[in-house]
Design a protein around this motif. Structure first.
Motif, short mmCIF file in Angstrom:
data_model
loop_
_atom_site.label_atom_id
_atom_site.label_comp_id
_atom_site.label_asym_id
_atom_site.label_seq_id
_atom_site.Cartn_x
_atom_site.Cartn_y
_atom_site.Cartn_z
N ARG A 5 -8.63 12.54 -4.92
CA ARG A 5 -7.87 12.19 -6.13
C ARG A 5 -8.61 11.17 -6.98
O ARG A 5 -9.11 10.18 -6.49
CB ARG A 5 -6.50 11.63 -5.73
CG ARG A 5 -6.57 10.19 -5.24
CD ARG A 5 -5.32 9.75 -4.53
NE ARG A 5 -5.65 8.56 -3.74
CZ ARG A 5 -5.16 7.35 -3.99
NH1 ARG A 5 -4.30 7.17 -4.95
NH2 ARG A 5 -5.49 6.33 -3.24
N ARG A 7 -8.39 8.32 -9.44
CA ARG A 7 -7.36 7.35 -9.77
C ARG A 7 -7.05 7.41 -11.26
O ARG A 7 -7.95 7.48 -12.08
CB ARG A 7 -7.82 5.94 -9.42
CG ARG A 7 -8.06 5.74 -7.96
CD ARG A 7 -8.57 4.34 -7.71
NE ARG A 7 -7.51 3.37 -7.82
CZ ARG A 7 -6.96 2.79 -6.76
NH1 ARG A 7 -7.38 3.10 -5.55
NH2 ARG A 7 -6.01 1.91 -6.89
N GLN A 100 -6.77 -12.89 -3.49
CA GLN A 100 -6.85 -12.32 -2.17
C GLN A 100 -7.89 -13.04 -1.33
O GLN A 100 -8.77 -13.68 -1.85
CB GLN A 100 -7.20 -10.85 -2.24
CG GLN A 100 -8.50 -10.60 -2.97
CD GLN A 100 -8.67 -9.13 -3.22
OE1 GLN A 100 -8.66 -8.33 -2.32
NE2 GLN A 100 -8.83 -8.79 -4.49
N ALA B 65 -14.91 0.88 -6.46
CA ALA B 65 -13.84 -0.01 -6.03
C ALA B 65 -12.95 0.74 -5.06
O ALA B 65 -11.87 1.18 -5.39
CB ALA B 65 -13.05 -0.49 -7.23
N ASP B 67 -10.51 0.93 -2.19
CA ASP B 67 -9.54 0.10 -1.49
C ASP B 67 -9.45 0.54 -0.04
O ASP B 67 -9.08 1.67 0.24
CB ASP B 67 -8.15 0.25 -2.12
CG ASP B 67 -7.93 -0.77 -3.20
OD1 ASP B 67 -8.92 -1.42 -3.59
OD2 ASP B 67 -6.78 -0.91 -3.64
N GLN B 100 -15.23 -3.88 0.86
CA GLN B 100 -14.54 -4.90 1.62
C GLN B 100 -13.15 -4.44 1.98
O GLN B 100 -12.59 -3.56 1.36
CB GLN B 100 -14.46 -6.18 0.82
CG GLN B 100 -13.77 -6.00 -0.50
CD GLN B 100 -13.89 -7.24 -1.33
OE1 GLN B 100 -13.46 -8.30 -0.93
NE2 GLN B 100 -14.49 -7.11 -2.50
N ARG B 102 -9.60 -4.68 1.69
CA ARG B 102 -8.83 -5.25 0.61
C ARG B 102 -7.54 -5.89 1.06
O ARG B 102 -7.05 -6.82 0.52
CB ARG B 102 -8.50 -4.17 -0.42
CG ARG B 102 -9.64 -3.88 -1.35
CD ARG B 102 -10.27 -5.15 -1.83
NE ARG B 102 -11.07 -4.88 -3.01
CZ ARG B 102 -10.64 -5.10 -4.24
NH1 ARG B 102 -9.47 -5.61 -4.45
NH2 ARG B 102 -11.42 -4.84 -5.25
N GLU B 103 -6.96 -5.35 2.05
CA GLU B 103 -5.72 -5.95 2.50
C GLU B 103 -5.50 -5.58 3.96
O GLU B 103 -5.98 -4.58 4.43
CB GLU B 103 -4.55 -5.45 1.67
CG GLU B 103 -3.29 -6.23 1.90
CD GLU B 103 -2.37 -6.11 0.71
OE1 GLU B 103 -1.17 -6.04 0.92
OE2 GLU B 103 -2.87 -6.09 -0.43
N VAL B 104 -4.82 -6.39 4.61
CA VAL B 104 -4.60 -6.18 6.02
C VAL B 104 -3.11 -6.29 6.25
O VAL B 104 -2.57 -7.37 6.36
CB VAL B 104 -5.33 -7.26 6.83
CG1 VAL B 104 -5.23 -6.96 8.30
CG2 VAL B 104 -6.77 -7.35 6.38
N ARG B 114 0.51 -0.41 1.57
CA ARG B 114 -0.26 -0.40 0.35
C ARG B 114 -0.82 0.98 0.07
O ARG B 114 -1.13 1.74 0.97
CB ARG B 114 -1.43 -1.38 0.54
CG ARG B 114 -1.96 -1.85 -0.76
CD ARG B 114 -2.56 -3.22 -0.58
NE ARG B 114 -3.17 -3.63 -1.82
CZ ARG B 114 -4.26 -3.06 -2.32
NH1 ARG B 114 -4.84 -2.07 -1.68
NH2 ARG B 114 -4.76 -3.47 -3.45
N ASP B 115 -0.98 1.27 -1.19
CA ASP B 115 -1.55 2.56 -1.55
C ASP B 115 -3.05 2.39 -1.74
O ASP B 115 -3.53 2.23 -2.84
CB ASP B 115 -0.90 3.09 -2.81
CG ASP B 115 -1.33 4.52 -3.04
OD1 ASP B 115 -1.77 5.16 -2.06
OD2 ASP B 115 -1.27 4.99 -4.19
N ALA B 116 -3.76 2.43 -0.67
CA ALA B 116 -5.20 2.24 -0.73
C ALA B 116 -5.89 3.59 -0.76
O ALA B 116 -5.26 4.63 -0.63
CB ALA B 116 -5.67 1.44 0.47
N ASP B 117 -7.20 3.56 -0.91
CA ASP B 117 -7.96 4.80 -0.91
C ASP B 117 -8.19 5.30 0.50
O ASP B 117 -8.27 6.50 0.75
CB ASP B 117 -9.31 4.58 -1.60
CG ASP B 117 -9.13 4.25 -3.06
OD1 ASP B 117 -8.43 4.99 -3.73
OD2 ASP B 117 -9.68 3.23 -3.51
#
Lengths: 326, 326
Positions: A5, A7, A100, B65, B67, B100, B102-104, B114-117
Motif C-alpha cells: 500500500r 501511504r 518520541q 520513512a 514505521d 528505527q 518507531r514505537e513499542v 499503531r498503524d505501522a508499516d
DNA sequence: ACATTGCACGTAAGCGCTTTCAGCACGTCA
DNA sequence: TGACGTGCTGAAAGCGCTTACGTGCAATGT
C-alpha cells in the motif's frame, strides 16, 4: 496478499475532499479558521483514505525534531518490570506531543552512545559516571531517581517507607522487618530510612533489616526464607519492591505460613500483574512519566535545575491483616 | 549552564568547509564523486561543528520513512532479559539502515495499537490473536518465535535441546532431568523435544521433565529445590533458559550441593551477565536481529513467506563436569 | 589545434507537512 | 454607495536533507 500500500499523503486527502492541502492540515490539527462543513468533509476523506500523517515530515516542518535518548544503566539486561512500565508510559507521553524516544542505548562503558538533544537516565546511582559525563558535555538530561544538584524526579521514597510503617503499626505489627536490597541505591536507602524513622517515632524501636542479594523475586525469596528458617518469625515485612514482596509471599507459603494471617507483607511500586493482590505502596508511574517530560522540557529550555518528589499512596489489598496474638 | 545549542545543519558544515551542501551530503554518506581531500575537509568540519544530521529530514528525503512497530505480548511488563537484549540489537541493526523502531506498544487487548508499516511480534504463541489480526489487515509482520504459515525467525530449538543432551551424555550423565516452564510455548516444547529425542536415540530413555511455575529464576529455584528435596538426585539438568538455570544453580548451592561436581547444569540463551559462568546453549541474538530485519524487508516487499531457523552452539563453561561415580 | 571524455562540484527540485500571507466573498457601518 | 472588517480558503515558503542534472575544468584522444 497484502499489496504494498502506498501511504496516502495530505495531497490525496486534499484532492479527495476538494480543498487545498493547507485546509486539510488546519482541519486535521484543530486549527481555527475552517468552516465546520469543510472540516467534516476533510475528516471524512482522511478516514476514507486511512490517512496517517508522515511523522518525519511533520517533525521536520515543526522543527521540533528533538532527539531524546533513553539510557538504561546496563542496557536492557537489567530492565526491571518497573522501568519497563515507565518506558511504556514515557513513550506514550512523548507521543502526545509528537515527540518520541529516538533511541534506547548506552555504550559498553555505560555512557550514552548517542548525541541526542536530551537524555533520560534510568537506574542511576547518585555517583553514576553518566551524570558527570552529560553535565560536562552540557547536555540536557533528567535523572529518574535521586541525586544532588541534578534535575531529577522520583517517588517520595521516604514518605513511602513511612506510610508502610504506619499501616503496619496500625495493624499492630510492632515486630515488622524490612526486606531490601543494595542500600547503596538511593531509593532503597530512603525507603528504609522512612520506615525505620516511623517505627522509632512510634516507640517501636529499630526494625530489623534484611538485605537480599539482589532485588529479584529469587533474591527476596531466599533472603526471607533464610530469615524465617532462622527461627525468628516476624508478624510482618515491608519489602522495598513488589518483586521482593512476591519472593516473601512465596517463601512464607513454602514454609507453610499463611499470608496474611501468619505474615503480613507490603510491597512497593504497585506493578499491575505482579502485585495484583499485594498490599503495596503505590507510585504513579504515569505521573512519573509526565513529570519526566516536563523536566525534559525545562532542561531543553535551560531552566533552573530542580528535583521533584512524587506522592505515594498505600493501597491495601490481600496481604496485610491485623496482628494475631500468638 | 548548557546554552541551548542550536544544532548545526548541513549548511553550516558546507559553509565551514567552503563547499556546497550537496558535496557535504555526498561526503558524509560515502557517495562517489568527492575528491578525497574535499571529503576529509568536510569530515573535519562536521566533526568540528558536532554535526548530527536531522533524522526527520533525512527520512523525509529518503522517503523511506518505514514505521516499524514492535509488539511485546504484555507490554514491557514481562520483558525478559533475552528480549531486552534482542531489542537492543534490533534497534542497532535498524539504525544501520537509517530506520528505527518507531514505537513499542500494544494495546490492552494485546493487539498492536499503531498503524505501522511493519510489525515485529515478540513473545507470541502460535495461536496468538495478533497474528490473525495483522494477517487479516494485510500488514507486513515478522514473528520472533515459531508458528505455522507465517514469516518467522527463531533459534533452532530442537537442535539446541539435542546438543545439550549430547553434551551431557558425553559427560556420562544418563540421568539428566529437564527443567522447563510452560510447554505450551513453542520454543520450550521444541527444546524439550530435542532433548528427549537425543536421549532416547542414545538409549538413555526418556528424561524426567520438571515444569516450573514460570520461567523466572525463582520459578527455576523452587522447582529444582522441590525436586532435589524430593530425594531424587540427578547428576545433571538441562534448563530451558539461563534464568531457570541460575535458579537451579542457586537451589543446588542452598542444598549444599556443588556445581558442577554434584550437579551439572546447562542453560539456554547465553545471556551476557546472567550466565557469564554458565555452560549453555548459545543463540546469536545479533544474528537473530539481523535476520528479523531481513524478513521485515521481505515482508514489505511482499516476498513469499518463509520461516528461518538459526543455528545454536554449545558453549561449555564452569557448570558442567563429568559424571562422578556415586 | 579542437572535440571528447570523465571527474569534482554546485544548483535546484522535491520529500510531506505546517504556517504565514494574501485574496476573495460576504456582511456591516457610515 | 464606498470603506471596512470578518470568515474562510488557496498559494507559497520553508523545515534539513538527498539526488538527479548540469557545468567547468583538466586530461585524453585525434
Amino acid at each position: 496478499m497484502a499489496t504494498p500500500r502506498r501511504r496516502a499523503t495530505i495531497h490525496d486527502v486534499a484532492e479527495h475532499a476538494g480543498v487545498s492541502i493547507g485546509t486539510v492540515s488546519r482541519a486535521l490539527n484543530d486549527r481555527t479558521g475552517v468552516h465546520p462543513d469543510t472540516r467534516l468533509r476533510v475528516l471524512a476523506s482522511a478516514a476514507a483514505l486511512t490517512y496517517d500523517p508522515d511523522k518525519a515530515a511533520r517533525e521536520l516542518s515543526n522543527r521540533r525534531a528533538v532527539d531524546i535518548a533513553l539510557s538504561v544503566a546496563h542496557g536492557y539486561r537489567r530492565l526491571t518490570p518497573f522501568f519497563g512500565l515507565f518506558l511504556q508510559h514515557l513513550s506514550e507521553q512523548l507521543a502526545v506531543e509528537g515527540l518520541q524516544v529516538r533511541e534506547v542505548a548506552s555504550g559498553d562503558d555505560g555512557l550514552p552512545v548517542r548525541d541526542a538533544d536530551a537524555f533520560v537516565l534510568l537506574d542511576a546511582h547518585p555517583d553514576d559516571p553518566r551524570i558527570g559525563h552529560l553535565a560536562r558535555l552540557g547536555r540536557a538530561f533528567v535523572l529518574v531517581g535521586h541525586a544532588h544538584d541534578v534535575r531529577c524526579v522520583a517517588a517520595d521514597d521516604v514518605a513511602g517507607g513511612r506510610i508502610a510503617a504506619e499501616h503496619l503499626l496500625r495493624l499492630g505489627h510492632v515486630d515488622s522487618v524490612h526486606l531490601t536490597a543494595d542500600l547503596h541505591a538511593q531509593a532503597f536507602a530512603d525507603r528504609a530510612h522512612g520506615f525505620a524513622t516511623a517505627f522509632e517515632a512510634a516507640g517501636a524501636g529499630q526494625p530489623t533489616t534484611i538485605v537480599a542479594d539482589d532485588a529479584s523475586t529469587l533474591g527476596g525469596y531466599r533472603a526471607m526464607r533464610a530469615h524465617l528458617e532462622g527461627g525468628t518469625r516476624p508478624g510482618a515485612v515491608f519489602a522495598a519492591t513488589d518483586e521482593l514482596a512476591i519472593g516473601c509471599v512465596t517463601a512464607a507459603a513454602d514454609l507453610g505460613m499463611r499470608v496474611p494471617s501468619d505474615l503480613s507483607v507490603v510491597g512497593f511500586d504497585d506493578l499491575p500483574e505482579l502485585g495484583a493482590r499485594l498490599t503495596t505502596v503505590r507510585q504513579d508511574i504515569a505521573l512519573l512519566a509526565r513529570e519526566t517530560v516536563t523536566l525534559l522540557h525545562e532542561a531543553l529550555a535551560g531552566a533552573a535545575v530542580r528535583a521533584v518528589r512524587l506522592p505515594v499512596t498505600l493501597v491495601s489489598r490481600g496481604t496485610t491483616a491485623e496482628r494475631r496474638n500468638r
